[in-house]
Design an enzyme around this catalytic site. Structure first.
Site, short mmCIF file in Angstrom:
data_model
loop_
_atom_site.label_atom_id
_atom_site.label_comp_id
_atom_site.label_asym_id
_atom_site.label_seq_id
_atom_site.Cartn_x
_atom_site.Cartn_y
_atom_site.Cartn_z
CB VAL A 142 57.12 60.09 44.96
CG1 VAL A 142 55.77 60.51 45.95
CG2 VAL A 142 58.05 61.31 44.83
CE LYS B 278 63.09 60.82 45.39
NZ LYS B 278 62.34 59.93 46.17
CG ASP C 210 50.36 56.65 45.73
OD1 ASP C 210 50.54 57.11 44.38
OD2 ASP C 210 51.50 55.97 46.32
CD GLU D 106 65.99 57.68 44.42
OE1 GLU D 106 64.99 58.19 45.05
OE2 GLU D 106 66.96 57.92 44.84
CG ASN E 180 72.37 52.20 49.34
OD1 ASN E 180 72.12 51.34 50.19
ND2 ASN E 180 71.30 53.15 49.12
CG MET F 13 61.02 52.37 50.21
SD MET F 13 61.74 51.10 51.11
CE MET F 13 62.60 52.00 52.26
CB SER G 106 67.95 54.88 48.05
OG SER G 106 67.21 54.65 47.03
CG HIS H 110 68.29 55.83 53.01
ND1 HIS H 110 69.48 55.30 52.86
CD2 HIS H 110 67.36 55.18 52.13
CE1 HIS H 110 69.53 54.06 52.09
NE2 HIS H 110 68.32 54.16 51.73
#
Ligand code: NAD
Length: 729
Positions: free
Chosen positions: A410, A417, A353, A412, A510, A334, A439, A460
């Site tokens: 990063v 986070k 990263d 989930e 979702n 993503m 998400s 999102h």
């Protein structure tokens, strides 16, 4: 000032210039069309005028018909639409005949279309009625007839003229798929006649007008002995084309898009009769398509409301918040995609990263997309260098200094986070807005790790980021207006479509798509033929059946989400039956497409071969299979009831977002205009009745929400009831 104005030069060449003062792109209105008609009359009657150039005062020629006008035309009913369309035909036919003697075909005045840039819809149908189309060599220009994309078809003679100009087979991609071309490709395909350097456009047009002779003005279909290229329907070659086209249209549309079928009928029937009758046939089919609720809903969602959302219909009234420097944390699938779309839109990006190698890999994703574009001739070497030059791949958070927006992508995991949030806030300025691309994790919870929760928001994206047009913006409990405006301005910069929703489990998209997948899997567990499930979905206009969809998104992701949801919901968790299948599949190592095995079987090259027959051993087929419509109702109601609940609970605040988001986010049956449009089409009373039947047979998940029941009792529609608030009727 009128939209069309005319001047005539000393050599008798009249130039009609299209320039809609209030808009950056010309669009045609009924009034403007009449102005154009008057100017043509004037030019044809004026003995001093030798010929006419029709061009634009803007950098493009035209974007098409004003679809708001089309939406209004419908209000007058079928008779009014048909008369209006026939009037347009008459004007365009007047241009085409240009005063020539209908018998000798002599004595007409040459009329040329000079296109400086993009020419779409009526912006090409008008040129097609002219005697020659000359375009400026502008690689950014798009030329074509995209009407089919919003559920209608070219109805101002474009269908009939293009089919006769190119033949049904060659016209098919332009008419049936709305294919757009740049000027050179349009010339190669025979859509237009000539491409010249931009600075020579008007000079060349004038030259042509002054040198054209009588024969240059006669369209093939007006000349004696015209035969349709590739053969008319009863010619052996034409027969093959039409049989093939009919099968292709049905295969692609599954019979749910009335416009494609009507278009093909207009071409087929039109090919059997003289040109003027063919136009009348085209008008009749066009009228019937315009009167179809599907085309009305598609235009409303895919054009009018989509554009309104892109223009910031729900943007808080705060100053321009355009992004200049973006930080992306997490250079995985993503993050890498987000970095690309931002850099491609001219934004400087710092891509971070944990390891330099991972950050570099993220940047390489942009390179791969750009290389693909270069191979297809869409991207130049300079553009590639420019976009890559905007992306700094690093592990050092210090590089984020001066960033005005961060998007975190990063793993989930709330702990990771939270750490990232703290690290970022230590280096960025006070005004920086912080967005997470989570998400599934509620935004309000993640914002607890922030010193500035009012500047914390969810943005999102959907995968793959460079292709998916929807971005869901999520307001956390404390998110302020500046953060919402920032997110919306960012989405506008990267030219995607935003919806703004409130914080709740799975947000909006979702929340609706998971029940769709689960309903499909549940049916497999019940012994419903998997092919019936998949085909029922496609026959109702879903782009992917639920089993294919879970294969694409991966079964282990499904398992992960199921476990997390169960942990959060406890005894209220409704999907045990689904989990049996999902967990069993995962245990078999069938993780979906990426592992070459899922609900479908795949070849070594990853091609889908067909549904996996092992399913039948584990879940034997029930002797009594349900009807197609029962399966379709289950699949559709699983989604639309969630959409209604999201509205009822205030997660959605605007039904336009609910409809546009559903089509762009997960491909909800686009022909329907979205879940709310679809419910309006069948009516709340009928929907409640279907829910009652489904609840009795399959359980309380199909229980109609109170809002829907109330609307059924009072005879309301969603667009009727909520139009006064935010949505366009
Ligand atoms: P991914 O595993 O492909 O990428 C995550 C990246 O984050 C990895 O490169 C990893 O090295 C990096 N990372 C992990 N911890 C880090 C840290 N502390 N500092 C810096 N970098 C770190 O995952 P993804 O699919 O790109 O998903 C990322 C986020 O986007 C998740 O929150 C996910 O839920 C969400 N999301 C995913 C999808 C999807 O379809 N995959 C769609 C929408 C949202």
């Amino acid at each position: 000032m009128t939209d069309f104005t005319m001047t005539t030069d000393a050599e008798g060449v009249a130039t009609i210039t299209w320039d809609v003062a209030s808009k950056s792109m010309n669009v045609m209105s009924t009034e403007a069309f009449m102005t154009l008609s008057g100017l043509i009359d004037q030019a044809l009657a004026d003995g001093a005028v030798k010929g006419v150039i029709i061009t634009s005062g803007k950098k493009d020629f035209a974007g098409g018909m004003d679809l708001n006008v089309i939406a209004r035309m419908r209000a007058g009913g079928a008779g009014a639409i048909f008369d209006g369309v026939m009037q347009m035909h008459q004007v365009l036919r007047k241009i085409e005949r240009a005063g020539m003697d209908p018998k000798t075909l002599k004595g007409g005045k040459p009329i040329v279309a000079a296109l400086p840039g993009t020419a779409l819809g009526i912006g090409l149908e008008l040129p097609l009625a002219c005697h020659r189309i000359i375009a400026a060599d502008n690689p950014k220009a798009r030329i074509g007839l995209p009407e089919i994309m919003v559920g209608i078809f070219p109805g101002a003679g474009g269908t009939t003229r293009l089919a006769r100009k190119l033949g049904a087979m060659m016209a098919a991609p332009f008419l049936l798929e709305g294919k757009l071309s740049d000027p050179k490709a349009a010339k190669a395909a025979g859509l237009i006649d000539e491409v010249v350097a931009p600075e020579d456009l008007l000079k060349r047009a004038k030259e042509w007008v002054l040198s054209a002779t009588d024969v240059d003005l006669v369209k093939p279909w007006d000349a004696k002995g015209y035969k349709m290229p590739g053969g008319a329907p009863y010619h052996p070659a034409g027969f093959m084309t039409f049989v093939g086209a009919s099968a292709m249209v049905h295969g692609k549309t599954m019979g749910v898009y009335p416009a494609a079928k009507a278009l093909l009928a207009a071409v087929y029937e039109g090919a059997l009769v003289p040109f003027d009758i063919a136009l009348k046939i085209e008008a009749r089919h066009f009228t019937s398509v315009l009167m179809n609720p599907s085309s009305a809903a598609m235009i409303r969602s895919l054009f009018i409301n989509k554009e309104a959302l892109e223009k910031g219909a729900n943007r808080p009234k705060v100053e321009d918040m355009a992004v200049r420097k973006l930080g992306v944390i997490g250079a995985g699938m993503m993050g890498a995609g987000i970095a690309y779309v931002a850099a491609n839109a001219g934004i400087d990006v710092v891509l971070i990263d944990a390891a330099q190698e991972a950050a570099d890999r993220g940047k390489a994703h942009s390179e791969a997309i750009l290389d693909k574009g270069m191979k297809r001739g869409k991207v130049t070497a300079e553009k590639k260098a420019e976009v890559l030059g905007r992306i700094t791949a690093t592990t050092g958070y210090a590089a984020l200094a001066g960033a005005d927006l961060i998007v975190e992508a990063v793993f989930e995991d709330p702990k990771i986070k939270a750490e990232v949030t703290a690290k970022v806030e230590a280096v960025v300025g006070e005004g920086c807005i912080y967005a997470t691309n989570t998400s599934t994790l509620p935004i309000t919870g993640l914002a607890a790790a922030s010193k500035r929760p009012e500047q914390f928001i969810g943005i999102h994206f959907f995968s793959p980021v460079d292709k998916m047009m929807l971005v869901e913006i999520i307001r956390g409990g404390k998110t302020g207006d500046a953060a919402v405006a920032k997110a919306l301005d960012f989405v506008r910069q990267i030219r995607k479509t935003p919806i703004v929703v409130n914080d709740a489990r799975f947000f909006y998209a979702n929340r609706c798509i998971i029940p769709y997948i689960n309903e499909g899997i549940r049916m497999v567990a019940e012994g419903v033929e998997p092919a019936l499930v998949e085909n029922a979905a496609k026959l109702v206009g879903m782009p992917l059946g639920p089993l294919q969809l879970v294969d694409e998104t991966s079964i282990d992701l499904g398992v992960k989400i199921a476990k997390a949801t169960k942990a959060a919901m406890g005894k209220d968790y409704p999907d045990e039956a689904v989990d049996h299948v999902l967990f069993w599949m995962a245990d078999q190592g069938r993780l979906g497409k990426k592992s070459g095995a899922g609900f479908y079987a795949y070849s070594d090259k990853g091609e889908r071969l067909g549904l996996w027959d092992g399913l039948g051993h584990k879940y034997p087929l029930d002797k009594m299979q349900p009807s197609l419509s029962d399966v379709q109702h289950r699949l559709l109601f699983a989604q639309v009831l969630e959409a209604v609940r999201a509205l009822e609970e205030g997660v959605l605040t605007d039904i336009r977002e609910g409809d546009v988001g559903a089509i762009l986010g997960w491909g909800f049956a686009p022909w329907s205009g979205g879940p709310f449009s679809w419910l309006d089409m069948i009516g709340a009373a009928r929907a409640v009745e279907i829910c009652r039947g489904l609840t009795a047979q399959f359980g309380p998940r199909f229980h109609a929400p109170a809002l829907l029941r109330e609307m059924a009792e009072t005879g309301q529609t969603f667009y009727g009831r909520f139009a006064g608030e935010k949505a366009a009727a």
